[in-house]
Design a protein around this motif. Structure first.
Motif, PDB file in Angstrom:
ATOM      1  N   GLY A   9       3.159   9.241   7.669  1.00 54.34           N
ATOM      2  CA  GLY A   9       2.199   8.377   8.334  1.00 54.34           C
ATOM      3  C   GLY A   9       2.000   7.026   7.661  1.00 54.34           C
ATOM      4  N   GLU A  10       2.516   6.859   6.467  1.00 52.21           N
ATOM      5  CA  GLU A  10       2.389   5.582   5.748  1.00 52.21           C
ATOM      6  C   GLU A  10       3.501   4.632   6.192  1.00 52.21           C
ATOM      7  OE1 GLU A  10      -0.077   4.827   3.629  1.00 52.21           O
ATOM      8  OE2 GLU A  10      -0.938   6.812   3.918  1.00 52.21           O
ATOM      9  N   GLN A  11       3.195   3.367   6.229  1.00 49.44           N
ATOM     10  CA  GLN A  11       4.179   2.351   6.566  1.00 49.44           C
ATOM     11  C   GLN A  11       4.613   1.664   5.273  1.00 49.44           C
ATOM     12  OE1 GLN A  11       5.500   2.025   9.655  1.00 49.44           O
ATOM     13  NE2 GLN A  11       4.232   3.816  10.064  1.00 49.44           N
ATOM     14  N   VAL A  12       5.490   2.314   4.527  1.00 49.57           N
ATOM     15  CA  VAL A  12       5.962   1.779   3.257  1.00 49.57           C
ATOM     16  C   VAL A  12       7.481   1.778   3.251  1.00 49.57           C
ATOM     17  CG1 VAL A  12       3.951   2.569   1.937  1.00 49.57           C
ATOM     18  CG2 VAL A  12       5.929   4.069   2.170  1.00 49.57           C
ATOM     19  N   GLN A  13       8.047   0.938   2.400  1.00 53.38           N
ATOM     20  CA  GLN A  13       9.487   0.973   2.217  1.00 53.38           C
ATOM     21  C   GLN A  13       9.800   1.954   1.106  1.00 53.38           C
ATOM     22  OE1 GLN A  13      11.624  -2.702   1.387  1.00 53.38           O
ATOM     23  NE2 GLN A  13      13.474  -1.763   2.201  1.00 53.38           N
ATOM     24  N   VAL A  14      10.818   2.760   1.325  1.00 60.24           N
ATOM     25  CA  VAL A  14      11.227   3.759   0.344  1.00 60.24           C
ATOM     26  C   VAL A  14      12.655   3.448  -0.093  1.00 60.24           C
ATOM     27  CG1 VAL A  14      11.683   6.211  -0.044  1.00 60.24           C
ATOM     28  CG2 VAL A  14       9.700   5.513   1.318  1.00 60.24           C
ATOM     29  N   PHE A  15      12.850   3.407  -1.393  1.00 59.13           N
ATOM     30  CA  PHE A  15      14.163   3.196  -1.990  1.00 59.13           C
ATOM     31  C   PHE A  15      14.676   4.552  -2.468  1.00 59.13           C
ATOM     32  CE2 PHE A  15      11.861  -0.753  -2.476  1.00 59.13           C
ATOM     33  CZ  PHE A  15      12.788  -1.697  -2.066  1.00 59.13           C
ATOM     34  N   VAL A  16      15.825   4.958  -1.994  1.00 59.97           N
ATOM     35  CA  VAL A  16      16.388   6.261  -2.346  1.00 59.97           C
ATOM     36  C   VAL A  16      17.616   6.044  -3.230  1.00 59.97           C
ATOM     37  CG1 VAL A  16      17.360   8.415  -1.460  1.00 59.97           C
ATOM     38  CG2 VAL A  16      15.540   7.250  -0.180  1.00 59.97           C
ATOM     39  N   LYS A  17      17.480   6.426  -4.506  1.00 59.74           N
ATOM     40  CA  LYS A  17      18.606   6.316  -5.436  1.00 59.74           C
ATOM     41  C   LYS A  17      19.631   7.391  -5.120  1.00 59.74           C
ATOM     42  CE  LYS A  17      16.550   4.181  -9.481  1.00 59.74           C
ATOM     43  NZ  LYS A  17      16.432   4.248 -10.937  1.00 59.74           N
ATOM     44  N   ASN A  18      20.895   7.083  -5.437  1.00 57.64           N
ATOM     45  CA  ASN A  18      21.936   8.085  -5.237  1.00 57.64           C
ATOM     46  C   ASN A  18      21.718   9.263  -6.191  1.00 57.64           C
ATOM     47  OD1 ASN A  18      23.394   5.721  -7.026  1.00 57.64           O
ATOM     48  ND2 ASN A  18      23.931   7.732  -7.810  1.00 57.64           N
ATOM     49  N   PRO A  19      22.208  10.449  -5.806  1.00 58.73           N
ATOM     50  CA  PRO A  19      22.093  11.591  -6.712  1.00 58.73           C
ATOM     51  C   PRO A  19      22.933  11.363  -7.969  1.00 58.73           C
ATOM     52  CG  PRO A  19      23.457  12.142  -4.803  1.00 58.73           C
ATOM     53  CD  PRO A  19      22.901  10.770  -4.565  1.00 58.73           C
ATOM     54  N   LEU A  20      22.688  12.146  -9.001  1.00 59.38           N
ATOM     55  CA  LEU A  20      23.436  11.995 -10.261  1.00 59.38           C
ATOM     56  C   LEU A  20      24.929  12.216 -10.076  1.00 59.38           C
ATOM     57  CD1 LEU A  20      21.141  13.782 -12.871  1.00 59.38           C
ATOM     58  CD2 LEU A  20      21.640  11.348 -12.694  1.00 59.38           C
ATOM     59  N   HIS A  21      25.270  13.161  -9.209  1.00 57.16           N
ATOM     60  CA  HIS A  21      26.675  13.490  -8.997  1.00 57.16           C
ATOM     61  C   HIS A  21      27.153  12.864  -7.696  1.00 57.16           C
ATOM     62  CE1 HIS A  21      26.513  16.057 -12.472  1.00 57.16           C
ATOM     63  NE2 HIS A  21      25.392  16.578 -11.996  1.00 57.16           N
ATOM     64  N   PRO A  22      28.421  12.483  -7.636  1.00 58.00           N
ATOM     65  CA  PRO A  22      28.945  11.725  -6.487  1.00 58.00           C
ATOM     66  C   PRO A  22      29.068  12.563  -5.226  1.00 58.00           C
ATOM     67  CG  PRO A  22      30.705  12.189  -8.047  1.00 58.00           C
ATOM     68  CD  PRO A  22      29.440  12.678  -8.667  1.00 58.00           C
ATOM     69  N   ASP A  23      27.958  12.774  -4.559  1.00 53.35           N
ATOM     70  CA  ASP A  23      27.928  13.555  -3.331  1.00 53.35           C
ATOM     71  C   ASP A  23      27.212  12.743  -2.257  1.00 53.35           C
ATOM     72  OD1 ASP A  23      27.359  15.326  -1.239  1.00 53.35           O
ATOM     73  OD2 ASP A  23      27.172  17.034  -2.604  1.00 53.35           O
ATOM     74  N   ILE A  24      27.992  12.117  -1.397  1.00 52.04           N
ATOM     75  CA  ILE A  24      27.404  11.264  -0.355  1.00 52.04           C
ATOM     76  C   ILE A  24      26.542  12.084   0.601  1.00 52.04           C
ATOM     77  CG2 ILE A  24      29.372  11.365   1.222  1.00 52.04           C
ATOM     78  CD1 ILE A  24      28.788   8.345   1.808  1.00 52.04           C
ATOM     79  N   GLY A  25      26.898  13.358   0.785  1.00 52.74           N
ATOM     80  CA  GLY A  25      26.110  14.216   1.667  1.00 52.74           C
ATOM     81  C   GLY A  25      24.676  14.391   1.184  1.00 52.74           C
ATOM     82  N   LEU A  26      24.505  14.558  -0.135  1.00 53.03           N
ATOM     83  CA  LEU A  26      23.150  14.674  -0.690  1.00 53.03           C
ATOM     84  C   LEU A  26      22.361  13.392  -0.500  1.00 53.03           C
ATOM     85  CD1 LEU A  26      23.737  16.577  -4.059  1.00 53.03           C
ATOM     86  CD2 LEU A  26      22.578  17.432  -2.019  1.00 53.03           C
ATOM     87  N   TRP A  27      23.032  12.265  -0.710  1.00 52.65           N
ATOM     88  CA  TRP A  27      22.379  10.958  -0.575  1.00 52.65           C
ATOM     89  C   TRP A  27      21.936  10.746   0.869  1.00 52.65           C
ATOM     90  CZ3 TRP A  27      25.181   5.896  -2.536  1.00 52.65           C
ATOM     91  CH2 TRP A  27      24.226   4.927  -2.845  1.00 52.65           C
TER      92      TRP A  27
END
Length: 173
Positions: A9-27
């Motif tokens: 319900g909040e109108q904020v921008q969220v920055f999502v860092k990549n996971p530690l291991h190279p898995d694009i699916g998790l990201w």
């Protein structure tokens, strides 16, 4: 999921860092979790990936992963955390330039008035003058050719390469 619930319900921008291991699916999964819960003002932070291998960088950039993320979600801004990838202030310009050459949408560079006394990550921080220097040395390349003749020639050459690629695949089959 707890963060998603807290921000519902909040109108904020969220920055999502990549996971530690190279898995694009998790990201992508993390980004989708926010998006599916109405939090749509998202950006991805590329900070590189943990590796046991020896490297010049603290985190292996594996540039192909943010490139693939951009291909799959073209409207998603991707910001490169040059400091975390580099792990060494002397490599920040190099990493930042690569990020800009790859058409990333911005940079995250750790800056401290006196990096030598920073409580964490002091080796990957630069002072404000260093930040000014990095930003002034970056080369921002044109995204489109201004020269129409050159653009047509490039298109012709790309078509030739595509045809050669097709012929090679047919020959291999």
């Amino acid at each position: 999921q707890e963060i998603v619930e807290a921000l519902r319900g909040e109108q904020v921008q969220v920055f999502v860092k990549n996971p530690l291991h190279p898995d694009i699916g998790l990201w992508i999964g993390a980004l989708e979790r926010f998006n599916n819960n109405g939090i749509t003002n998202l950006a991805a932070i590329h900070r590189g990936f943990f590796t046991y291998e020896s490297s010049a960088y603290r985190n292996d950039p594996k540039w192909e992963i943010p490139i693939e993320l951009k291909r799959k979600i073209p409207t998603l801004p991707i910001i490169c955390d040059s400091s975390h990838i580099a792990g060494d202030r002397d490599l920040i310009l190099e990493v930042s330039q690569i990020a800009m050459d790859l058409d990333m949408d911005g940079l995250m560079i750790e800056t401290h008035n006196n990096p030598s006394i920073a409580l964490s990550d002091s080796k990957q921080q630069i002072d404000p003058a260093g930040l000014h220097s990095v930003l002034n040395k970056l080369i921002f390349r044109e995204r489109e050719f201004k020269n129409e003749k050159l653009s047509l020639e490039l298109l012709r050459l790309r078509s030739m390469i595509d045809k050669l690629d097709e012929d090679i695949v047919k020959s291999l089959n």
